[in-house]
Motif scaffolding. Sequence first.
Motif, PDB file in Angstrom:
ATOM      1  N   VAL A 113       2.646   5.661  -0.494  1.00 51.31           N
ATOM      2  CA  VAL A 113       2.650   6.219  -1.731  1.00 51.31           C
ATOM      3  C   VAL A 113       2.626   7.729  -1.720  1.00 51.31           C
ATOM      4  N   ARG A 114       1.968   8.378  -0.835  1.00 50.70           N
ATOM      5  CA  ARG A 114       1.684   9.814  -0.609  1.00 50.70           C
ATOM      6  C   ARG A 114       2.993  10.482   0.035  1.00 50.70           C
ATOM      7  N   ARG A 115       3.797   9.799   1.113  1.00 53.86           N
ATOM      8  CA  ARG A 115       5.004  10.258   1.345  1.00 53.86           C
ATOM      9  C   ARG A 115       5.702  10.188  -0.116  1.00 53.86           C
ATOM     10  N   TYR A 116       5.906   9.047  -0.637  1.00 51.71           N
ATOM     11  CA  TYR A 116       6.956   9.290  -1.993  1.00 51.71           C
ATOM     12  C   TYR A 116       6.495  10.516  -2.984  1.00 51.71           C
ATOM     13  N   LEU A 117       5.189  10.790  -3.173  1.00 51.93           N
ATOM     14  CA  LEU A 117       4.916  11.882  -3.918  1.00 51.93           C
ATOM     15  C   LEU A 117       5.247  13.072  -3.409  1.00 51.93           C
ATOM     16  N   ALA A 118       5.168  13.132  -2.107  1.00 50.76           N
ATOM     17  CA  ALA A 118       5.630  14.489  -1.413  1.00 50.76           C
ATOM     18  C   ALA A 118       7.207  14.698  -1.226  1.00 50.76           C
ATOM     19  N   GLY A 119       7.735  13.781  -1.513  1.00 47.97           N
ATOM     20  CA  GLY A 119       9.135  13.711  -1.414  1.00 47.97           C
ATOM     21  C   GLY A 119       9.653  13.934   0.070  1.00 47.97           C
ATOM     22  N   ALA A 156      -3.478   0.326   3.874  1.00 50.27           N
ATOM     23  CA  ALA A 156      -3.388   1.609   4.353  1.00 50.27           C
ATOM     24  C   ALA A 156      -1.935   2.074   4.455  1.00 50.27           C
ATOM     25  N   LEU A 157      -1.328   1.261   4.860  1.00 48.40           N
ATOM     26  CA  LEU A 157       0.203   1.702   4.797  1.00 48.40           C
ATOM     27  C   LEU A 157       0.628   2.054   3.510  1.00 48.40           C
ATOM     28  N   VAL A 158       0.421   1.220   2.571  1.00 50.00           N
ATOM     29  CA  VAL A 158       0.767   1.365   1.101  1.00 50.00           C
ATOM     30  C   VAL A 158       0.280   2.798   0.566  1.00 50.00           C
TER      31      VAL A 158
END
Length: 304
Positions: free
Chosen positions: A287-293, A281-283
């Motif tokens: 990933v979503r944070r990474y994609l959103a910058g 769930a953390l991963v």
Amino acid sequence: MTVVCVPDSNARELLGALPDGVEVIAWNGEDEKPDRLAETVFWVPQVEDSTNLEGKFRAMPKLEVTQLTSAGTEDILDHVPDGVTLCTARGVHGSAVAELVMTVILATLRQLPHFIEAQRQGRWDPVEADDLRDKRVLIIGAGDLGEQTARRLRSFDATPVLVAHTARDGIHATSELPKLLPEADVVVLTVPLTPDTTGLVDADFLARMPDGALLVNVARGKVVDTEALLAELTSGRLRAALDVMEPEPLPAGHPLWTAPNLIITPHAAGSIAKAGPRAFALVNAQVRRYLAGEELVNVAKSGH
């Protein structure tokens, strides 16, 4: 297409749904590499992976983020290439590990090993036990796990005393250990393994603990001098509970197996049914944070 690499198909399932434009591949480091491995930008290694890390990083030349599913970084930190951000799973396993800390403290104080052995032998053998009320518990390591342990101890009317490398509000510095140890009924180790903490618990450290005190290690085995601890256990002066030890796995015939006044669990503090779902769930969120910058959490090494 953003390529995310996880260690196996089970991890891919635990990761769950991600936004469109993300391809998830599985690779555990075997010679046969999946298609598009070289395009990976976000990698989740196996738990506490320490095998051929240089080769794995070389296989992913476009890698930008390595996300661990554990809190410790000692196996991988020195191998992470420049430009790659390393993140931990700090906060994911703290509650489970803190529960084991409480379990072994209570089991020791309430004489559970004695009663289990008496039950096994069919003996009715009452002995006087102890409780946690008013006990002073020194927690060396004031991160998430230390804080989680302290919170649980307070609910048992014990007094937790937190220690970190550097003093801050409400937290003592490790330089104060010589005066803190003689007052501790229980010492809990929750520190990461670093050059400063390797061998921290040596013969001098143990000698400063009062007679009958309990040492609990859920950090790393190399934090404790095994021979020095064995000497204290064998003499009957101290008690201990070890979830981690040196060497590990503990080989057959090792004197720790038969040492008195000791509870051993096989590096199992975080081994609970919800560990995988919570970690991934953390991963997923990372990933979503990474994609959103957006800024990643639990950054242990910045790639910028």
